[in-house]
Design a protein around this motif. Structure first.
Motif, PDB file in Angstrom:
ATOM      1  N   ILE A 155       0.848  -1.205   0.000  1.00  0.00           N
ATOM      2  CA  ILE A 155       0.000   0.000   0.000  1.00  0.00           C
ATOM      3  C   ILE A 155       0.876   1.245   0.000  1.00  0.00           C
ATOM      4  CG2 ILE A 155      -1.605   1.341   1.424  1.00  0.00           C
ATOM      5  CD1 ILE A 155      -2.800  -1.370   2.370  1.00  0.00           C
ATOM      6  N   LEU A 156       1.899   1.223   0.848  1.00  0.00           N
ATOM      7  CA  LEU A 156       2.759   2.405   0.952  1.00  0.00           C
ATOM      8  C   LEU A 156       3.624   2.609  -0.294  1.00  0.00           C
ATOM      9  CD1 LEU A 156       3.804   1.904   4.691  1.00  0.00           C
ATOM     10  CD2 LEU A 156       2.379   3.759   3.800  1.00  0.00           C
ATOM     11  N   ALA A 157       4.066   1.496  -0.879  1.00  0.00           N
ATOM     12  CA  ALA A 157       4.953   1.622  -2.034  1.00  0.00           C
ATOM     13  C   ALA A 157       4.182   1.887  -3.317  1.00  0.00           C
ATOM     14  CB  ALA A 157       5.790   0.352  -2.173  1.00  0.00           C
ATOM     15  N   ASP A 158       3.177   1.070  -3.579  1.00  0.00           N
ATOM     16  CA  ASP A 158       2.522   1.124  -4.888  1.00  0.00           C
ATOM     17  C   ASP A 158       1.326   2.069  -4.927  1.00  0.00           C
ATOM     18  OD1 ASP A 158       4.364  -0.600  -5.927  1.00  0.00           O
ATOM     19  OD2 ASP A 158       3.170  -2.397  -5.527  1.00  0.00           O
ATOM     20  N   MET A 159       0.684   2.277  -3.813  1.00  0.00           N
ATOM     21  CA  MET A 159      -0.447   3.206  -3.823  1.00  0.00           C
ATOM     22  C   MET A 159      -0.016   4.615  -3.446  1.00  0.00           C
ATOM     23  SD  MET A 159      -3.568   1.025  -2.160  1.00  0.00           S
ATOM     24  CE  MET A 159      -4.241  -0.424  -2.957  1.00  0.00           C
ATOM     25  N   GLU A 160       0.968   4.727  -2.551  1.00  0.00           N
ATOM     26  CA  GLU A 160       1.378   6.047  -2.083  1.00  0.00           C
ATOM     27  C   GLU A 160       2.726   6.493  -2.623  1.00  0.00           C
ATOM     28  OE1 GLU A 160      -0.285   8.327  -0.497  1.00  0.00           O
ATOM     29  OE2 GLU A 160      -2.040   7.023  -0.524  1.00  0.00           O
ATOM     30  N   GLY A 161       3.460   5.578  -3.221  1.00  0.00           N
ATOM     31  CA  GLY A 161       4.714   5.944  -3.865  1.00  0.00           C
ATOM     32  C   GLY A 161       5.846   6.289  -2.912  1.00  0.00           C
ATOM     33  N   PHE A 162       5.813   5.766  -1.713  1.00  0.00           N
ATOM     34  CA  PHE A 162       6.925   6.015  -0.784  1.00  0.00           C
ATOM     35  C   PHE A 162       8.154   5.212  -1.202  1.00  0.00           C
ATOM     36  CE2 PHE A 162       3.617   7.332   2.344  1.00  0.00           C
ATOM     37  CZ  PHE A 162       4.176   8.558   2.703  1.00  0.00           C
ATOM     38  N   PRO A 203      -5.157 -10.233 -20.505  1.00  0.00           N
ATOM     39  CA  PRO A 203      -3.784 -10.270 -19.989  1.00  0.00           C
ATOM     40  C   PRO A 203      -3.605  -9.291 -18.837  1.00  0.00           C
ATOM     41  CG  PRO A 203      -3.892  -9.144 -22.114  1.00  0.00           C
ATOM     42  CD  PRO A 203      -5.246  -9.707 -21.855  1.00  0.00           C
ATOM     43  N   LEU A 204      -2.843  -9.735 -17.853  1.00  0.00           N
ATOM     44  CA  LEU A 204      -2.591  -8.908 -16.679  1.00  0.00           C
ATOM     45  C   LEU A 204      -1.505  -7.903 -17.009  1.00  0.00           C
ATOM     46  CD1 LEU A 204      -3.230  -8.441 -13.701  1.00  0.00           C
ATOM     47  CD2 LEU A 204      -1.436 -10.095 -13.164  1.00  0.00           C
ATOM     48  N   THR A 205      -1.925  -6.917 -17.696  1.00  0.00           N
ATOM     49  CA  THR A 205      -0.931  -5.927 -18.094  1.00  0.00           C
ATOM     50  C   THR A 205      -1.404  -4.549 -17.656  1.00  0.00           C
ATOM     51  OG1 THR A 205      -2.069  -5.719 -20.213  1.00  0.00           O
ATOM     52  CG2 THR A 205      -0.149  -7.152 -20.145  1.00  0.00           C
ATOM     53  N   SER A 206      -0.460  -3.725 -17.454  1.00  0.00           N
ATOM     54  CA  SER A 206      -0.795  -2.356 -17.066  1.00  0.00           C
ATOM     55  C   SER A 206      -1.178  -1.563 -18.297  1.00  0.00           C
ATOM     56  CB  SER A 206       0.388  -1.704 -16.380  1.00  0.00           C
ATOM     57  OG  SER A 206       1.469  -1.675 -17.275  1.00  0.00           O
ATOM     58  N   ARG A 207      -1.971  -0.547 -18.061  1.00  0.00           N
ATOM     59  CA  ARG A 207      -2.389   0.257 -19.203  1.00  0.00           C
ATOM     60  C   ARG A 207      -1.451   1.424 -19.419  1.00  0.00           C
ATOM     61  NH1 ARG A 207      -8.498   1.366 -17.850  1.00  0.00           N
ATOM     62  NH2 ARG A 207      -7.779   1.059 -15.739  1.00  0.00           N
TER      63      ARG A 207
ATOM     64  N   ALA B  49       5.533  -9.110 -15.222  1.00  0.00           N
ATOM     65  CA  ALA B  49       4.429  -9.423 -14.307  1.00  0.00           C
ATOM     66  C   ALA B  49       4.503  -8.548 -13.055  1.00  0.00           C
ATOM     67  CB  ALA B  49       4.487 -10.896 -13.923  1.00  0.00           C
ATOM     68  N   ILE B  50       5.689  -8.354 -12.556  1.00  0.00           N
ATOM     69  CA  ILE B  50       5.849  -7.506 -11.367  1.00  0.00           C
ATOM     70  C   ILE B  50       5.448  -6.068 -11.683  1.00  0.00           C
ATOM     71  CG2 ILE B  50       7.669  -6.417  -9.967  1.00  0.00           C
ATOM     72  CD1 ILE B  50       8.860  -9.257  -9.710  1.00  0.00           C
ATOM     73  N   GLU B  51       5.849  -5.635 -12.847  1.00  0.00           N
ATOM     74  CA  GLU B  51       5.464  -4.285 -13.258  1.00  0.00           C
ATOM     75  C   GLU B  51       3.941  -4.176 -13.335  1.00  0.00           C
ATOM     76  OE1 GLU B  51       6.867  -1.438 -13.742  1.00  0.00           O
ATOM     77  OE2 GLU B  51       5.039  -0.506 -14.524  1.00  0.00           O
ATOM     78  N   THR B  56      -1.079  -2.171 -11.364  1.00  0.00           N
ATOM     79  CA  THR B  56      -2.479  -2.424 -11.016  1.00  0.00           C
ATOM     80  C   THR B  56      -2.801  -1.834  -9.645  1.00  0.00           C
ATOM     81  OG1 THR B  56      -2.420  -4.480 -12.297  1.00  0.00           O
ATOM     82  CG2 THR B  56      -4.214  -4.234 -10.703  1.00  0.00           C
ATOM     83  N   LEU B  57      -1.901  -2.036  -8.716  1.00  0.00           N
ATOM     84  CA  LEU B  57      -2.107  -1.459  -7.389  1.00  0.00           C
ATOM     85  C   LEU B  57      -2.146   0.067  -7.437  1.00  0.00           C
ATOM     86  CD1 LEU B  57       0.114  -3.639  -5.018  1.00  0.00           C
ATOM     87  CD2 LEU B  57      -2.365  -3.360  -4.905  1.00  0.00           C
ATOM     88  N   SER B  58      -1.267   0.625  -8.223  1.00  0.00           N
ATOM     89  CA  SER B  58      -1.209   2.094  -8.278  1.00  0.00           C
ATOM     90  C   SER B  58      -2.447   2.679  -8.943  1.00  0.00           C
ATOM     91  CB  SER B  58       0.057   2.552  -9.018  1.00  0.00           C
ATOM     92  OG  SER B  58      -0.039   2.200 -10.380  1.00  0.00           O
TER      93      SER B  58
END
Lengths: 207, 266
Positions: A155-162, A203-207, B49-51, B56-58
């Motif tokens: 949460i702190l790293a990926d949502m808040e960017g700490f 696919p589990l990919t980011s947009r 996958a890690i990326e 996804t979380l962000s």
């Protein structure tokens, strides 16, 4: 004018002048971030609101103890993190102050008229919103399945960017431990999310 | 050999992939990972996958509060700052009141004890001055005093007013034995009376000494309503002494009946 100042400069000025408008500037900078992290950690809006309030009251009481040894944000989030841990502990012992009305995060997001918060979602397409709604629910449910220490750092790293260093200060661990928790937390989350995305043929990919 | 090195290298690199993604590696470590990824498909997929997980979380929507906590907090802190001195004052006042009540209670008990002690001394003094006279008088000279003592006891038990105690004290004047002993009904001279009682308990015939002490000017020392702790301690000692030694009257040949009347065993 105040908005241009760094956190540390605001703190220094507030210590000197005791001007409550400076204190309020600090609150307005951080209240939503602390609220967001607290809701994600506790899964309860009312408890999170209590944490936000208590965090700033405690900050006001102990601002003299902030020595710039870390960033102000890390120092402040350490207070709220500890309050969240305390609250979770009280809940486990059945002495929660706030009635537990555990809402799934997605329910919160569906309730756009909630008096407590609103979700920032600029996408107008309802189908896209629904898809996003499902996706977010899945992610948060999976996140809840992680060990507490991995969930917190994600949460702190990926949502808040700490940074790892800041997270180490917030949770009271060394940087190596934080690095390990982040990595294995992500691997675990990847395992949990893969079946869903496979079944949806997405696919589990980011947009 | 080369494959084994590559596998070992993969394990090491995989451990670094999250930190690599988060820019938390040293330059040297970063370069090492990049070199490996350029030649390893498996680790590249893991890195992807890690990326994805991190991204996804962000992308989880952020929650924000609709209420402005700043105004509420300012009100809370201001209210706390205003309340704290007031609370302290109230607490002080309550403590002082409790202390006053406590002192009053102690004085009441002290007065009762002093009255009993004075009554004892009166009877004892009469006993030692003239056996015959006491026998002839059939205790009648003591009657007014005894009446006063019995009247005073319930009065003092209820009494919470400092002025009443002080008024009783004002009657105290060290003088001939009888007068001094009567004035001892009030809570005067408690320390001295206490000493007299103690010495009486230790010896069989201490009464004259006690009467001597009683008749000295120091007897007239009066505990005030705003008594110091020292005075209170003496009072407590007196209470403890008398309450622990109920047979003292009998030791001296003196006893009381149900009406509080004193009788001397001849």
């Amino acid at each position: 004018m105040e908005s241009e100042l760094t956190d540390e400069a605001l703190v220094a000025q507030f210590r000197e002048t005791k001007d409550m408008s400076l204190f309020k500037s600090l609150v307005r900078r951080y209240q939503n971030r602390i609220f967001n992290v607290s809701v994600r950690m506790l899964g309860n809006v009312e408890e999170a609101e209590e944490v936000v309030q208590d965090t700033f009251l405690k900050m006001h009481q102990s601002l003299d103890k902030f020595r710039n040894q870390s960033t102000f944000a890390a120092w402040l989030f350490r207070i709220s993190y500890n309050l969240c841990v305390d609250q979770a502990r009280r809940r486990r012992k059945g002495i929660s102050i706030v009635p537990i009305t555990t809402q799934s995060s997605m329910n919160e997001e569906n309730e756009t008229e909630s008096p407590y918060h609103q979700v920032k979602d600029d996408r107008p397409d309802p189908a896209e919103k629904l898809d996003n709604w499902e996706r977010t629910k899945l992610v948060l449910d999976s996140l809840d399945q992680l060990p507490e220490n991995q969930k917190s750092v994600l949460i702190l790293a990926d949502m808040e960017g700490f940074s790892y260093q800041e997270i180490a200060e917030i949770v009271g661990a060394n940087v190596g431990t934080v690095r390990s928790r982040v990595h294995y937390g992500r691997l675990k989350l990847k395992e949990l999310l893969e079946p869903y995305f496979a079944s949806k043929n997405t696919p589990l990919t980011s947009r | 050999m080369i494959m084994q090195d590559a596998t070992n290298n993969c394990e090491k690199i995989k451990e670094l992939l999250s930190a690599y993604r988060d820019l938390e590696l040293t330059e040297e470590e970063s370069a090492q990972v990049e070199r490996h990824l350029s030649s390893c498909e498996e680790c590249t997929r893991d890195a992807s996958a890690i990326e994805t997980v991190a991204a996804t979380l962000s992308q989880v929507p952020r929650l924000s509060m609709q209420i402005d906590m700043a105004d509420r907090l300012e009100a809370l802190i201001t209210a706390q700052a205003n309340e704290q001195p007031t609370e302290t004052k109230v607490e002080d006042k309550v403590q002082k009141e409790q202390k006053v009540v406590s002192i009053k209670k102690r004085l009441v008990w002290g007065s009762l004890t002093a009255a009993a002690a004075a009554a004892l001394l009166l009877v004892a003094a009469q006993y030692f001055t003239s056996h015959e006279e006491i026998a002839k008088n059939d205790l009648s000279p003591q009657a007014p005093f005894k009446e006063e003592a019995t009247q005073n006891q319930p009065l003092l038990a209820k009494e919470t007013s400092p002025s009443q105690t002080t008024a009783a004290n004002n009657n105290a004047t060290p003088a001939p034995n009888t007068v001094a002993l009567q004035s001892g009904v009030s809570d005067n001279a408690k320390p001295k009376v206490q000493k007299a009682l103690i010495s009486k308990n230790e010896t069989i015939a201490p009464a004259p000494a006690a009467v001597k002490k009683q008749s000295t000017p120091t007897v007239a020392k009066k505990p005030r309503v705003d008594a110091t702790l020292d005075t209170i301690d003496e009072t407590e000692a007196l209470i403890a002494f008398t309450s622990d030694d109920n047979n003292m009257f009998e030791d001296c040949g003196i006893s009381t009946d149900e009406d509080g009347l004193y009788a001397i065993k001849m």
